[in-house]
Design a protein around this motif. Sequence first.
Motif, PDB file in Angstrom:
ATOM      1  N   GLU A  10       0.822  -1.205   0.000  1.00 42.42           N
ATOM      2  CA  GLU A  10       0.000   0.000   0.000  1.00 42.42           C
ATOM      3  C   GLU A  10       0.861   1.261   0.000  1.00 42.42           C
ATOM      4  O   GLU A  10       0.414   2.330  -0.378  1.00 42.42           O
ATOM      5  N   PHE A  11       2.103   1.141   0.469  1.00 43.27           N
ATOM      6  CA  PHE A  11       3.052   2.243   0.433  1.00 43.27           C
ATOM      7  C   PHE A  11       3.799   2.126  -0.897  1.00 43.27           C
ATOM      8  O   PHE A  11       4.724   1.341  -1.038  1.00 43.27           O
ATOM      9  N   ASN A  12       3.394   2.906  -1.859  1.00 41.80           N
ATOM     10  CA  ASN A  12       3.782   2.717  -3.250  1.00 41.80           C
ATOM     11  C   ASN A  12       5.263   2.809  -3.568  1.00 41.80           C
ATOM     12  O   ASN A  12       5.756   2.081  -4.412  1.00 41.80           O
ATOM     13  N   ASP A  13       5.971   3.689  -2.972  1.00 33.90           N
ATOM     14  CA  ASP A  13       7.319   4.001  -3.434  1.00 33.90           C
ATOM     15  C   ASP A  13       8.425   3.325  -2.624  1.00 33.90           C
ATOM     16  O   ASP A  13       9.475   3.923  -2.400  1.00 33.90           O
ATOM     17  N   ILE A  14       8.226   2.094  -2.228  1.00 31.48           N
ATOM     18  CA  ILE A  14       9.265   1.390  -1.469  1.00 31.48           C
ATOM     19  C   ILE A  14      10.100   0.556  -2.429  1.00 31.48           C
ATOM     20  O   ILE A  14       9.566  -0.314  -3.114  1.00 31.48           O
ATOM     21  N   PRO A  15      11.400   0.800  -2.466  1.00 26.33           N
ATOM     22  CA  PRO A  15      12.251  -0.033  -3.317  1.00 26.33           C
ATOM     23  C   PRO A  15      12.260  -1.487  -2.842  1.00 26.33           C
ATOM     24  O   PRO A  15      12.137  -1.762  -1.641  1.00 26.33           O
ATOM     25  N   GLU A  16      12.408  -2.402  -3.775  1.00 26.70           N
ATOM     26  CA  GLU A  16      12.466  -3.833  -3.460  1.00 26.70           C
ATOM     27  C   GLU A  16      13.565  -4.137  -2.437  1.00 26.70           C
ATOM     28  O   GLU A  16      13.377  -4.980  -1.568  1.00 26.70           O
ATOM     29  N   THR A  17      14.684  -3.455  -2.550  1.00 26.43           N
ATOM     30  CA  THR A  17      15.791  -3.721  -1.608  1.00 26.43           C
ATOM     31  C   THR A  17      15.381  -3.391  -0.175  1.00 26.43           C
ATOM     32  O   THR A  17      15.758  -4.102   0.754  1.00 26.43           O
ATOM     33  N   SER A  18      14.607  -2.330  -0.004  1.00 25.58           N
ATOM     34  CA  SER A  18      14.131  -1.965   1.340  1.00 25.58           C
ATOM     35  C   SER A  18      13.170  -3.018   1.865  1.00 25.58           C
ATOM     36  O   SER A  18      13.250  -3.429   3.030  1.00 25.58           O
ATOM     37  N   LEU A  19      12.252  -3.445   1.005  1.00 20.57           N
ATOM     38  CA  LEU A  19      11.296  -4.484   1.410  1.00 20.57           C
ATOM     39  C   LEU A  19      12.015  -5.774   1.790  1.00 20.57           C
ATOM     40  O   LEU A  19      11.709  -6.386   2.815  1.00 20.57           O
ATOM     41  N   HIS A  20      12.976  -6.191   0.989  1.00 25.64           N
ATOM     42  CA  HIS A  20      13.714  -7.429   1.272  1.00 25.64           C
ATOM     43  C   HIS A  20      14.478  -7.321   2.587  1.00 25.64           C
ATOM     44  O   HIS A  20      14.525  -8.282   3.369  1.00 25.64           O
ATOM     45  N   ALA A  21      15.068  -6.162   2.848  1.00 27.17           N
ATOM     46  CA  ALA A  21      15.796  -5.963   4.111  1.00 27.17           C
ATOM     47  C   ALA A  21      14.840  -6.080   5.300  1.00 27.17           C
ATOM     48  O   ALA A  21      15.170  -6.705   6.321  1.00 27.17           O
ATOM     49  N   PHE A  22      13.649  -5.497   5.150  1.00 29.12           N
ATOM     50  CA  PHE A  22      12.653  -5.561   6.221  1.00 29.12           C
ATOM     51  C   PHE A  22      12.143  -6.984   6.422  1.00 29.12           C
ATOM     52  O   PHE A  22      12.110  -7.500   7.543  1.00 29.12           O
TER      53      PHE A  22
END
Length: 187
Positions: A10-22
Amino acid sequence: MKKLEETLSEFNDIPETSLHAFFAKMKPIQIQKGTFLVKEGNIANYIYFIESGMLRSYYFVNNKEVTISFSFPGDFVTAMSSFIKQRVGYENLETLEDCELYQIHYKDLQQLLNSDKYLEHIYRLVLEQYYIKLEEQFIFSKFRTAKERYLNLLRDNPLIIQKATVGQIASYLDMSLETLSRIRSTI
Protein backbone atom coordinates in the motif's frame (compact mmCIF):
# COMPACT_ATOMS: atom_id res chain seq x y z
CA MET A 1 3.75 -13.36 4.75
CA LYS A 2 0.98 -12.61 2.27
CA LYS A 3 -0.86 -10.10 4.49
CA LEU A 4 2.41 -8.34 5.40
CA GLU A 5 3.34 -8.01 1.73
CA GLU A 6 -0.16 -6.70 0.91
CA THR A 7 0.00 -4.15 3.71
CA LEU A 8 3.43 -2.85 2.75
CA SER A 9 2.50 -2.73 -0.93
CA GLU A 10 0.00 0.00 0.00
CA PHE A 11 3.05 2.24 0.43
CA ASN A 12 3.78 2.72 -3.25
CA ASP A 13 7.32 4.00 -3.43
CA ILE A 14 9.26 1.39 -1.47
CA PRO A 15 12.25 -0.03 -3.32
CA GLU A 16 12.47 -3.83 -3.46
CA THR A 17 15.79 -3.72 -1.61
CA SER A 18 14.13 -1.96 1.34
CA LEU A 19 11.30 -4.48 1.41
CA HIS A 20 13.71 -7.43 1.27
CA ALA A 21 15.80 -5.96 4.11
CA PHE A 22 12.65 -5.56 6.22
CA PHE A 23 11.27 -9.02 5.42
CA ALA A 24 14.64 -10.58 6.26
CA LYS A 25 14.36 -9.23 9.82
CA MET A 26 10.73 -10.23 10.36
CA LYS A 27 10.51 -13.63 12.11
CA PRO A 28 7.33 -15.69 11.78
CA ILE A 29 5.82 -17.01 15.00
CA GLN A 30 2.68 -18.99 15.84
CA ILE A 31 1.06 -18.07 19.15
CA GLN A 32 -1.80 -19.81 20.92
CA LYS A 33 -4.90 -18.09 22.19
CA GLY A 34 -4.43 -16.57 25.64
CA THR A 35 -0.71 -15.87 25.26
CA PHE A 36 0.75 -12.58 26.45
CA LEU A 37 3.12 -10.98 23.98
CA VAL A 38 3.75 -8.15 26.44
CA LYS A 39 2.94 -8.02 30.14
CA GLU A 40 2.81 -4.97 32.34
CA GLY A 41 6.05 -4.44 34.25
CA ASN A 42 8.15 -5.64 31.30
CA ILE A 43 9.76 -3.95 28.33
CA ALA A 44 8.15 -4.41 24.91
CA ASN A 45 11.13 -5.53 22.85
CA TYR A 46 9.21 -6.50 19.72
CA ILE A 47 6.73 -4.99 17.34
CA TYR A 48 4.39 -7.53 15.75
CA PHE A 49 2.53 -7.72 12.49
CA ILE A 50 -0.69 -9.75 12.56
CA GLU A 51 -0.98 -12.15 9.66
CA SER A 52 -3.99 -13.91 11.21
CA GLY A 53 -5.75 -13.79 14.55
CA MET A 54 -6.90 -11.13 16.99
CA LEU A 55 -5.18 -9.41 19.92
CA ARG A 56 -6.27 -7.16 22.74
CA SER A 57 -4.32 -4.44 24.50
CA TYR A 58 -5.29 -3.48 28.04
CA TYR A 59 -4.03 -2.20 31.38
CA PHE A 60 -5.26 -2.20 34.96
CA VAL A 61 -6.69 0.70 36.97
CA ASN A 62 -7.65 -0.10 40.55
CA ASN A 63 -7.58 -3.84 39.73
CA LYS A 64 -10.01 -3.28 36.84
CA GLU A 65 -9.11 -4.13 33.23
CA VAL A 66 -9.30 -1.22 30.80
CA THR A 67 -9.22 -2.35 27.18
CA ILE A 68 -7.34 0.08 24.96
CA SER A 69 -7.68 -1.60 21.59
CA PHE A 70 -8.29 -4.69 19.54
CA SER A 71 -5.96 -5.55 16.67
CA PHE A 72 -6.59 -7.63 13.56
CA PRO A 73 -4.79 -9.02 10.50
CA GLY A 74 -2.92 -6.24 8.74
CA ASP A 75 -2.15 -4.34 11.95
CA PHE A 76 1.22 -3.65 13.52
CA VAL A 77 0.93 -3.91 17.29
CA THR A 78 2.99 -3.61 20.45
CA ALA A 79 2.89 -1.80 23.78
CA MET A 80 3.95 1.32 21.90
CA SER A 81 5.08 3.53 24.79
CA SER A 82 7.27 0.78 26.24
CA PHE A 83 8.59 -0.19 22.80
CA ILE A 84 9.56 3.35 21.80
CA LYS A 85 11.07 4.30 25.16
CA GLN A 86 12.51 0.82 25.83
CA ARG A 87 11.27 1.11 29.40
CA VAL A 88 9.00 -0.98 31.58
CA GLY A 89 5.41 -0.51 30.52
CA TYR A 90 1.90 -0.70 31.95
CA GLU A 91 0.26 -2.43 29.00
CA ASN A 92 -0.70 -6.06 28.41
CA LEU A 93 -0.94 -7.46 24.90
CA GLU A 94 -2.85 -10.74 24.75
CA THR A 95 -3.90 -13.03 21.90
CA LEU A 96 -7.66 -13.61 21.78
CA GLU A 97 -7.30 -16.46 19.32
CA ASP A 98 -4.50 -18.49 17.79
CA CYS A 99 -2.33 -16.08 15.82
CA GLU A 100 0.21 -16.09 13.04
CA LEU A 101 2.50 -13.14 13.59
CA TYR A 102 5.74 -11.65 12.36
CA GLN A 103 7.97 -10.01 14.89
CA ILE A 104 10.96 -7.72 14.71
CA HIS A 105 13.19 -6.83 17.64
CA TYR A 106 13.58 -3.19 18.62
CA LYS A 107 17.34 -3.20 17.88
CA ASP A 108 16.86 -4.77 14.45
CA LEU A 109 14.17 -2.25 13.59
CA GLN A 110 16.32 0.67 14.74
CA GLN A 111 19.20 -0.60 12.63
CA LEU A 112 16.94 -0.76 9.57
CA LEU A 113 15.46 2.68 10.24
CA ASN A 114 18.89 4.24 10.66
CA SER A 115 20.12 2.79 7.38
CA ASP A 116 17.07 3.08 5.12
CA LYS A 117 15.12 6.32 4.65
CA TYR A 118 12.24 4.48 2.94
CA LEU A 119 11.67 2.19 5.92
CA GLU A 120 11.99 5.16 8.25
CA HIS A 121 9.23 6.87 6.27
CA ILE A 122 7.01 3.77 6.45
CA TYR A 123 7.59 3.53 10.21
CA ARG A 124 6.48 7.15 10.62
CA LEU A 125 3.33 6.44 8.62
CA VAL A 126 2.57 3.35 10.73
CA LEU A 127 3.01 5.41 13.91
CA GLU A 128 0.71 8.09 12.51
CA GLN A 129 -1.98 5.47 11.79
CA TYR A 130 -1.55 4.07 15.33
CA TYR A 131 -1.92 7.54 16.82
CA ILE A 132 -5.01 8.35 14.73
CA LYS A 133 -6.65 5.07 15.76
CA LEU A 134 -6.07 5.83 19.46
CA GLU A 135 -7.22 9.43 19.12
CA GLU A 136 -10.41 8.37 17.35
CA GLN A 137 -11.09 5.81 20.08
CA PHE A 138 -10.53 8.47 22.75
CA ILE A 139 -12.88 10.93 21.07
CA PHE A 140 -15.35 8.14 20.32
CA SER A 141 -15.47 7.14 23.99
CA LYS A 142 -15.77 10.68 25.39
CA PHE A 143 -18.25 12.41 23.12
CA ARG A 144 -20.81 9.78 22.22
CA THR A 145 -23.55 8.22 24.29
CA ALA A 146 -23.12 4.63 25.41
CA LYS A 147 -25.69 3.47 22.86
CA GLU A 148 -23.98 5.40 20.04
CA ARG A 149 -20.63 3.83 20.98
CA TYR A 150 -22.12 0.33 20.86
CA LEU A 151 -23.96 0.91 17.58
CA ASN A 152 -20.81 2.33 15.97
CA LEU A 153 -18.80 -0.66 17.15
CA LEU A 154 -21.47 -3.00 15.80
CA ARG A 155 -21.37 -1.24 12.44
CA ASP A 156 -17.62 -0.56 12.12
CA ASN A 157 -16.03 -3.53 13.94
CA PRO A 158 -18.44 -6.47 14.13
CA LEU A 159 -15.50 -8.86 14.65
CA ILE A 160 -14.99 -7.37 18.11
CA ILE A 161 -18.63 -8.11 18.95
CA GLN A 162 -18.25 -11.67 17.64
CA LYS A 163 -14.91 -12.56 19.22
CA ALA A 164 -14.36 -10.53 22.40
CA THR A 165 -16.03 -11.24 25.73
CA VAL A 166 -18.84 -9.00 26.92
CA GLY A 167 -16.56 -7.70 29.69
CA GLN A 168 -13.84 -6.79 27.20
CA ILE A 169 -16.36 -5.03 24.97
CA ALA A 170 -17.83 -3.06 27.90
CA SER A 171 -14.34 -2.03 29.00
CA TYR A 172 -13.41 -0.96 25.47
CA LEU A 173 -16.61 1.08 25.17
CA ASP A 174 -16.01 2.63 28.61
CA MET A 175 -19.25 1.40 30.14
CA SER A 176 -20.41 -1.05 32.78
CA LEU A 177 -21.58 -4.56 31.99
CA GLU A 178 -25.05 -3.57 33.12
CA THR A 179 -25.18 -0.63 30.71
CA LEU A 180 -23.97 -2.80 27.85
CA SER A 181 -26.56 -5.48 28.66
CA ARG A 182 -29.33 -2.87 28.74
CA ILE A 183 -28.26 -1.47 25.36
CA ARG A 184 -28.00 -4.92 23.79
CA SER A 185 -31.48 -5.85 25.01
CA THR A 186 -33.00 -2.88 23.18
CA ILE A 187 -31.41 -3.63 19.81
